[in-house]
Design a protein around this motif. Structure first.
Motif, short mmCIF file in Angstrom:
data_model
loop_
_atom_site.label_atom_id
_atom_site.label_comp_id
_atom_site.label_asym_id
_atom_site.label_seq_id
_atom_site.Cartn_x
_atom_site.Cartn_y
_atom_site.Cartn_z
N VAL A 1 -13.88 0.04 1.92
CA VAL A 1 -14.97 -0.87 2.22
C VAL A 1 -15.07 -0.96 3.74
N ASP A 2 -16.16 -0.42 4.27
CA ASP A 2 -16.32 -0.29 5.72
C ASP A 2 -15.16 0.54 6.25
N ASP A 3 -14.37 0.00 7.18
CA ASP A 3 -13.23 0.73 7.74
C ASP A 3 -11.91 0.26 7.15
N GLN A 4 -11.96 -0.44 6.04
CA GLN A 4 -10.76 -1.00 5.44
C GLN A 4 -10.55 -0.42 4.04
N VAL A 5 -9.32 -0.53 3.55
CA VAL A 5 -8.98 -0.01 2.23
C VAL A 5 -8.39 -1.14 1.38
N ILE A 6 -8.78 -1.16 0.13
CA ILE A 6 -8.19 -2.07 -0.85
C ILE A 6 -7.47 -1.20 -1.86
N VAL A 7 -6.17 -1.48 -2.06
CA VAL A 7 -5.33 -0.65 -2.93
C VAL A 7 -4.72 -1.52 -4.02
N TRP A 8 -4.74 -1.00 -5.25
CA TRP A 8 -4.10 -1.66 -6.39
C TRP A 8 -2.80 -0.94 -6.69
N ASN A 9 -1.67 -1.67 -6.64
CA ASN A 9 -0.37 -1.13 -7.00
C ASN A 9 -0.12 -1.51 -8.44
N ASP A 10 -0.25 -0.53 -9.33
CA ASP A 10 -0.12 -0.79 -10.75
C ASP A 10 1.31 -1.17 -11.14
N GLU A 11 2.29 -0.68 -10.39
CA GLU A 11 3.70 -1.01 -10.68
C GLU A 11 3.98 -2.49 -10.49
N GLY B 1 6.50 -0.05 7.75
CA GLY B 1 7.48 -0.76 6.95
C GLY B 1 6.82 -1.69 5.95
N MET B 2 5.75 -2.37 6.37
CA MET B 2 5.00 -3.23 5.46
C MET B 2 4.36 -2.40 4.35
N LEU B 3 3.80 -1.26 4.70
CA LEU B 3 3.19 -0.38 3.69
C LEU B 3 4.24 0.13 2.71
N ALA B 4 5.43 0.46 3.23
CA ALA B 4 6.51 0.92 2.37
C ALA B 4 6.99 -0.20 1.45
N GLY B 5 7.12 -1.40 1.99
CA GLY B 5 7.54 -2.54 1.19
C GLY B 5 6.56 -2.86 0.07
N ALA B 6 5.29 -2.55 0.29
CA ALA B 6 4.26 -2.77 -0.73
C ALA B 6 4.17 -1.59 -1.70
N GLY B 7 4.97 -0.55 -1.45
CA GLY B 7 4.94 0.62 -2.32
C GLY B 7 3.77 1.55 -2.06
N LEU B 8 3.13 1.41 -0.88
CA LEU B 8 1.95 2.22 -0.57
C LEU B 8 2.27 3.50 0.18
N VAL B 9 3.45 3.56 0.81
CA VAL B 9 3.93 4.80 1.42
C VAL B 9 5.38 5.01 0.99
N GLU B 10 5.79 6.25 1.03
CA GLU B 10 7.15 6.63 0.66
C GLU B 10 7.81 7.34 1.84
N GLN C 1 1.53 -4.79 -9.91
CA GLN C 1 0.35 -5.58 -10.28
C GLN C 1 -0.17 -6.38 -9.09
N GLU C 2 -0.13 -5.75 -7.89
CA GLU C 2 -0.58 -6.42 -6.67
C GLU C 2 -1.76 -5.67 -6.06
N LEU C 3 -2.69 -6.46 -5.53
CA LEU C 3 -3.83 -5.93 -4.81
C LEU C 3 -3.56 -6.08 -3.31
N HIS C 4 -3.74 -4.99 -2.56
CA HIS C 4 -3.47 -5.02 -1.12
C HIS C 4 -4.76 -4.74 -0.36
N HIS C 5 -5.12 -5.67 0.53
CA HIS C 5 -6.29 -5.52 1.38
C HIS C 5 -5.81 -5.15 2.77
N LEU C 6 -6.04 -3.90 3.17
CA LEU C 6 -5.54 -3.42 4.45
C LEU C 6 -6.61 -3.57 5.52
N ASP C 7 -6.19 -4.11 6.67
CA ASP C 7 -7.13 -4.21 7.79
C ASP C 7 -7.32 -2.82 8.40
N VAL C 8 -8.15 -2.74 9.42
CA VAL C 8 -8.50 -1.46 10.03
C VAL C 8 -7.26 -0.72 10.53
N THR C 9 -6.37 -1.42 11.20
CA THR C 9 -5.18 -0.78 11.76
C THR C 9 -4.26 -0.26 10.65
#
Length: 102
Positions: free
Chosen positions: A25-35, A86-95, A37-45
């Motif tokens: 959405v615009d320059d941001q990403v919204i990600v659903w972690n099915d494991e 580290g925040m992205l890894a903690g949310a399970g969005l990067v490995e 059950q959390e929705l993550h709204h990422l800012d531009v950075t």
């Protein structure tokens, strides 16, 4: 898998955990972690950091790329990039992935 990124950053090449559905959405990403059950709204950075997590570039390289984009020195943003990854890894969005030796 909620894995924290270990240090040092120069040997890590985090990879985007692309198994989760996302929408841009615009320059941001919204990600659903099915494991979790959390929705993550990422800012531009965070979105930029996530996009650069290709499993090849180290966090130092990612900081250098973003520093060039923002017109600052890599040392000015390296800590922020590491914290964001580290925040992205903690949310399970990067490995964490060990970078290849050059």
């Amino acid at each position: 898998m909620n894995a924290a990124l270990p240090g040092p950053d120069s040997v890590l090449a985090p990879r985007h955990a692309s198994r989760w559905p996302s929408v841009e959405v615009d320059d941001q990403v919204i990600v659903w972690n099915d494991e979790t059950q959390e929705l993550h709204h990422l800012d531009v950075t965070a979105t930029l950091v996530l996009r650069l997590c290709d499993g090849e570039s180290t966090l130092s390289q990612t900081a250098a790329d973003l520093a060039h984009l923002f017109g600052v020195e890599p040392d000015q943003i390296r800590g922020d990039v590491i914290r964001c990854a580290g925040m992205l890894a903690g949310a399970g969005l990067v490995e964490p992935v060990a970078a290849r030796a050059t």
